[in-house]
Structures are given as C-alpha cells and as structure tokens.
Design an enzyme around this catalytic site. Sequence first.
Site, PDB file in Angstrom:
ATOM      1  N   LYS A   1       0.046   7.369   4.313  1.00 22.31           N
ATOM      2  CA  LYS A   1      -0.444   5.650   4.404  1.00 22.31           C
ATOM      3  C   LYS A   1      -1.462   5.592   5.409  1.00 22.31           C
ATOM      4  CE  LYS A   1       3.608   4.822   2.547  1.00 22.31           C
ATOM      5  NZ  LYS A   1       4.703   4.195   2.825  1.00 22.31           N
TER       6      LYS A   1
ATOM      7  N   ASN B   1       8.122   2.354  -1.622  1.00 23.99           N
ATOM      8  CA  ASN B   1       9.302   1.524  -2.331  1.00 23.99           C
ATOM      9  C   ASN B   1       9.048   1.514  -3.547  1.00 23.99           C
ATOM     10  OD1 ASN B   1      10.639   0.519  -0.797  1.00 23.99           O
ATOM     11  ND2 ASN B   1      10.036  -1.417  -0.387  1.00 23.99           N
TER      12      ASN B   1
ATOM     13  N   ARG C   1      12.678  -0.564   3.091  1.00 24.38           N
ATOM     14  CA  ARG C   1      14.281  -0.410   2.983  1.00 24.38           C
ATOM     15  C   ARG C   1      14.612  -0.696   1.230  1.00 24.38           C
ATOM     16  NH1 ARG C   1      17.717  -0.202   7.271  1.00 24.38           N
ATOM     17  NH2 ARG C   1      19.181  -1.207   6.114  1.00 24.38           N
TER      18      ARG C   1
ATOM     19  N   PRO D   1       0.809  -1.368   0.019  1.00 22.90           N
ATOM     20  CA  PRO D   1      -0.250  -0.090   0.198  1.00 22.90           C
ATOM     21  C   PRO D   1       1.109   1.402   0.196  1.00 22.90           C
ATOM     22  CG  PRO D   1      -0.545  -1.144   1.708  1.00 22.90           C
ATOM     23  CD  PRO D   1       0.737  -1.961   0.941  1.00 22.90           C
ATOM     24  N   GLU D   2       1.042   2.320  -0.983  1.00 24.39           N
ATOM     25  CA  GLU D   2       1.274   3.744  -0.737  1.00 24.39           C
ATOM     26  C   GLU D   2      -0.055   4.421  -1.265  1.00 24.39           C
ATOM     27  OE1 GLU D   2       4.967   4.259  -3.181  1.00 24.39           O
ATOM     28  OE2 GLU D   2       5.234   1.834  -3.189  1.00 24.39           O
TER      29      GLU D   2
END
Length: 278
Positions: free
Chosen positions: A51, A164, A249, A2-3
């Site tokens: 978010k 990401n 990351r 989810p972004e």
Amino acid sequence: MPEGDTVLVAATRLHAALAGDALVRTDLRVPAFATTDLSGSVVLDVVARGKHLLFRTDAGITLHTHFGMDGRWDLVRPAARIGGRTHQIRCVLATERWVAVGRSLRIVEVLPTAGEGRIVGHLGPDVLGPDWDPVEVVRRLTERPERAVGEALIDQRVMAGPGNVYRSEACFLRGIDPRTPVGQIEDVPALVGLMKRLMEANRTTGAQVTTGDPRPGRSRWVYGRGGDGCRRCGTPIRRGEQGDAGSERVTYWCPSCQPGVTGVGSTEPSPAARTGER
Ligand SMILES: [Zn+2]
C-alpha cells in the site's frame, strides 16, 4: 478502501504521467517536510509496494506516501484549477505537463532512495509485484499457527497488498471463519493462491470485484454487507472486529458458509468447510 490493486493502478497512472519529466513545483503539506523542495529533479519511477507508493528521483531522493484508509491521487493539467477540498491536500507534484495531487494520505515523507528498506524492507512478498513468492507467504503465514487467519492475511509482513476486502472475501470463498487459527486451516496454499487470483483479477481496475459482477451492490460476497443476506444461503452476514490496524479491524463473514472450528464457533467443521473453495 485502497488495497494493493488500487495502489498499483495509481502507481501505473502516475508513472505514465510523471516519469522522465522534471518537477517544476512541489508542495509537501506535512509539518516535517513543509520546506522541502524537490523541484529540478527528474522523476525516474513511481512504484507500488503493497500500500506504499514510492516516487524515485534522479537526485537519489524518494518521496514515500501511504494511502491509509482513504487516500487518493488525482492528475490534472497545469492550467486546470485544483478542485475538491483543499484542506485534504497533502502533496502536490507538478511537471510541465501534469499536476499530481495527493489527498488524505496517511504518510508523506522524503528519504534517500538508498534508505527505502527502512520503510518497505519489512514487507512480505507483494501480491501484485515481481517478487511474489507463494511458498514464502505460506511460510510466513504458518509461522504463528495460533494466530487468527483473518488477522494474519492483512499483516503486511506476511504479504504486501491485501486489506479488509480481500481477506473477508477470500475467507468466505474458502468457507473459513476468519477467527480460525492459521494452524487449523487444511489448505493454506489454496487460500494464498486465492488471494493472488482475486487481486490479479482487479490489477488493472482496482475495483475490488470478487463476485465477477461489477454492478454496484453486487461486486462482493460479504465485505460491507453486515446484516444483509448471504448470497449463497441467505443467512445474515456478520460483522466483527479483528486485527490491530485501526479501522482495518472490521471483517465480515457468513456464520453458515464459514462455520467456526473448535474453540472458535461451532465444534465441527461442516462438510462445506472441508471441501474448501466452492
Ligand atoms: Zn452463507
């Protein structure tokens, strides 16, 4: 994962289903709020901030949830059986017409609506929100010029929403090694503008398509493609870790299309990097 776009799509759907109706049953399956009952109050708004999802009620109470890495919300009719794995359920909100079921959410908490600033006040301008302000985002990005750009782009204090996928894809499209210090990037406003355009393109779908091709396996340039050939030059895509937000990351880049700068990778930016977005 989810972004901001995924969260906005969920907020829009949940708002359409719940807003204006009274809650008839609520079930918050987190220890701190297990006995909290919001039934009787009317849902005023379901709002996305980066978010975070905020369910505001007419009782002056906000239910705050965060998607984390793999949270989701499903809507079912009251008569339907709630399917799927019940142990993943963190939150149930029922009206006469709908039952909203939140699963695998990282955060579920209840707070006074007047206190929302505590949880979202630190966020930078929301990429898909009415407060979007690219000038302010550039200011926040360049405040710490020594910081790696791939890390800064997903810092929600810089701008709210990106994760990401978008940071990896935007760096690829601008020909920037994600480990490059922000201070060495020639055109920061162009990078910020690109993040906005990529996320806007997915505003109504949340599909995170950056290549323009929604077909499975073709929707992204580098994200999730470690070891596969770059779509532009064939060089194997690299996968590395960056930032400090758990499994957020992981980042991806093409070492040929995104050459490093001094002290990062190769010593000279290539002509491709200088011409920027292609
Ligand atoms: Zn390449």
